[in-house]
Design a protein around this motif. Sequence first.
Motif, mmCIF file in Angstrom:
data_model
loop_
_atom_site.group_PDB
_atom_site.id
_atom_site.type_symbol
_atom_site.label_atom_id
_atom_site.label_comp_id
_atom_site.label_asym_id
_atom_site.label_seq_id
_atom_site.Cartn_x
_atom_site.Cartn_y
_atom_site.Cartn_z
ATOM 1 N N GLU A 73 0.807 -1.101 0.151
ATOM 2 C CA GLU A 73 0.110 0.033 0.064
ATOM 3 C C GLU A 73 0.949 1.294 -0.061
ATOM 4 N N ARG A 74 0.257 2.163 -0.444
ATOM 5 C CA ARG A 74 0.944 3.557 -0.382
ATOM 6 C C ARG A 74 1.838 3.859 0.871
ATOM 7 N N ALA A 75 0.955 3.856 1.936
ATOM 8 C CA ALA A 75 1.766 4.132 3.277
ATOM 9 C C ALA A 75 3.012 3.290 3.578
ATOM 10 N N GLU A 76 2.559 2.220 3.103
ATOM 11 C CA GLU A 76 3.897 1.257 3.242
ATOM 12 C C GLU A 76 5.139 1.501 2.311
ATOM 13 N N VAL A 77 4.964 2.056 1.216
ATOM 14 C CA VAL A 77 6.009 2.494 0.467
ATOM 15 C C VAL A 77 6.691 3.920 1.102
ATOM 16 N N ARG A 78 5.572 4.623 1.524
ATOM 17 C CA ARG A 78 6.348 5.822 2.303
ATOM 18 C C ARG A 78 7.273 5.218 3.500
ATOM 19 N N ASP A 79 6.911 4.533 4.287
ATOM 20 C CA ASP A 79 7.728 3.986 5.130
ATOM 21 C C ASP A 79 9.061 3.433 4.750
ATOM 22 N N LEU A 80 9.107 2.448 3.693
ATOM 23 C CA LEU A 80 10.054 1.786 3.403
ATOM 24 C C LEU A 80 10.949 2.991 3.024
ATOM 25 N N PHE A 81 10.713 4.158 2.331
ATOM 26 C CA PHE A 81 11.577 5.291 2.028
ATOM 27 C C PHE A 81 12.213 5.801 3.596
ATOM 28 N N VAL A 82 11.309 5.904 4.470
ATOM 29 C CA VAL A 82 11.765 6.442 5.611
ATOM 30 C C VAL A 82 13.110 5.638 6.135
ATOM 31 N N VAL A 83 12.835 4.269 6.069
ATOM 32 C CA VAL A 83 13.909 3.328 6.602
ATOM 33 C C VAL A 83 15.091 3.539 5.506
ATOM 34 N N ARG A 84 14.938 3.613 4.280
ATOM 35 C CA ARG A 84 15.975 3.757 3.120
ATOM 36 C C ARG A 84 16.860 5.234 3.537
ATOM 37 N N ARG A 85 16.229 6.248 3.850
ATOM 38 C CA ARG A 85 16.871 7.309 4.115
ATOM 39 C C ARG A 85 17.759 7.089 5.366
ATOM 40 N N THR A 86 17.150 6.291 6.583
ATOM 41 C CA THR A 86 17.823 6.349 7.493
ATOM 42 C C THR A 86 19.112 5.616 7.466
ATOM 43 N N PHE A 148 17.823 -6.840 8.119
ATOM 44 C CA PHE A 148 16.818 -6.217 7.696
ATOM 45 C C PHE A 148 16.626 -5.445 6.489
ATOM 46 N N PHE A 149 17.858 -4.888 5.839
ATOM 47 C CA PHE A 149 17.445 -4.115 4.804
ATOM 48 C C PHE A 149 17.308 -5.252 3.496
ATOM 49 N N ALA A 150 17.810 -6.406 3.671
ATOM 50 C CA ALA A 150 17.210 -7.670 2.476
ATOM 51 C C ALA A 150 15.763 -7.454 2.617
ATOM 52 N N GLN A 151 15.286 -7.435 3.807
ATOM 53 C CA GLN A 151 13.797 -7.574 3.741
ATOM 54 C C GLN A 151 13.142 -6.231 3.130
ATOM 55 N N VAL A 152 13.961 -5.082 3.453
ATOM 56 C CA VAL A 152 13.254 -3.976 2.897
ATOM 57 C C VAL A 152 13.480 -3.796 1.218
ATOM 58 N N ILE A 153 14.631 -4.413 0.748
ATOM 59 C CA ILE A 153 14.821 -4.427 -0.608
ATOM 60 C C ILE A 153 13.779 -5.345 -1.381
ATOM 61 N N ALA A 195 23.767 13.532 -3.081
ATOM 62 C CA ALA A 195 23.247 13.047 -4.285
ATOM 63 C C ALA A 195 22.460 11.663 -3.749
ATOM 64 N N MET A 196 22.559 10.967 -2.655
ATOM 65 C CA MET A 196 21.763 10.007 -2.199
ATOM 66 C C MET A 196 20.361 10.454 -1.760
ATOM 67 N N SER A 197 20.406 11.595 -1.307
ATOM 68 C CA SER A 197 19.172 12.161 -0.574
ATOM 69 C C SER A 197 18.401 12.661 -1.805
ATOM 70 N N LEU A 198 18.973 13.125 -2.857
ATOM 71 C CA LEU A 198 17.979 13.428 -4.009
ATOM 72 C C LEU A 198 17.697 12.332 -4.728
ATOM 73 N N TYR A 199 18.589 11.296 -4.983
ATOM 74 C CA TYR A 199 18.237 9.993 -5.073
ATOM 75 C C TYR A 199 16.769 9.343 -4.877
ATOM 76 N N LEU A 200 16.800 9.266 -3.425
ATOM 77 C CA LEU A 200 15.750 8.833 -2.651
ATOM 78 C C LEU A 200 14.585 9.619 -2.938
ATOM 79 N N ASP A 201 14.698 11.027 -2.778
ATOM 80 C CA ASP A 201 13.493 11.922 -3.097
ATOM 81 C C ASP A 201 12.845 11.563 -4.379
ATOM 82 N N ASP A 202 13.760 11.489 -5.431
ATOM 83 C CA ASP A 202 13.226 10.982 -6.474
ATOM 84 C C ASP A 202 12.603 9.744 -6.755
#
Length: 214
Positions: A73-86, A148-153, A195-202
């Motif tokens: 779901e959309r909310a889960e995708v947002r959460d995945l990117f919170v994790v990725r940024r962190t 943990f990140f393997a599960q995120v991926i 560069a990573m921050s902009l990458y993850l935003d896009d």
Amino acid sequence: MTLGLSLADQIALELRADIIGGRLLPGMPLIEAELVNSYNASRNTIREALHRLGQEGLTRYVRNKGVMVRRLERAEVRDLFVVRRTLELQAIAQSGPLTDAQSGRMQSAIEATTLAREREDWRAVATHSLVFHQQIVALMHSPLFDEFFAQVIAQLRLVFCAAPDEQRFQSPWLERDREIYGLLADHNKPAASEAMSLYLDDSEHLSLALFDHP
């Protein structure tokens, strides 16, 4: 079987790898009897493996249909990117100069992505790009974060599969992965982080846009 892992754990890891590799797609059924035959395992072992995948957010049980690969779901995708940024930004922030081994693994992922793009195998492009980002997180030298990140991926892979035009969705990232690698190789952490921050935003923007066009 990998040392220290039960058969159920090993089967769960192999099924997760099939998700990351784009061989198991959202909505696909995981039929217990077929898995029993494929892995020469008992029903209880297969059920245990599927339960683990459910705990990782990769499968769900559907009444009268059985276990299926999940659609996120959309909310889960947002959460995945919170994790990725962190994790990814923290990994860059605390990284030292790349070792030969770290550099080699990142280069291998980029080379595999390049070859997949030349073949126009966009599903493989996505997989190898995600492997590159796993190598970023691996800079923290934390087996717990790596697992943990393997599960995120794997969850991200299920999102990317929803792109109606995989070529358009995956085309932008290879050059940006190369840019991030080059900055890390030069030990320019501030620029790599930016560069990573902009990458993850896009990437988040494009991923969430998939939910606007069912």
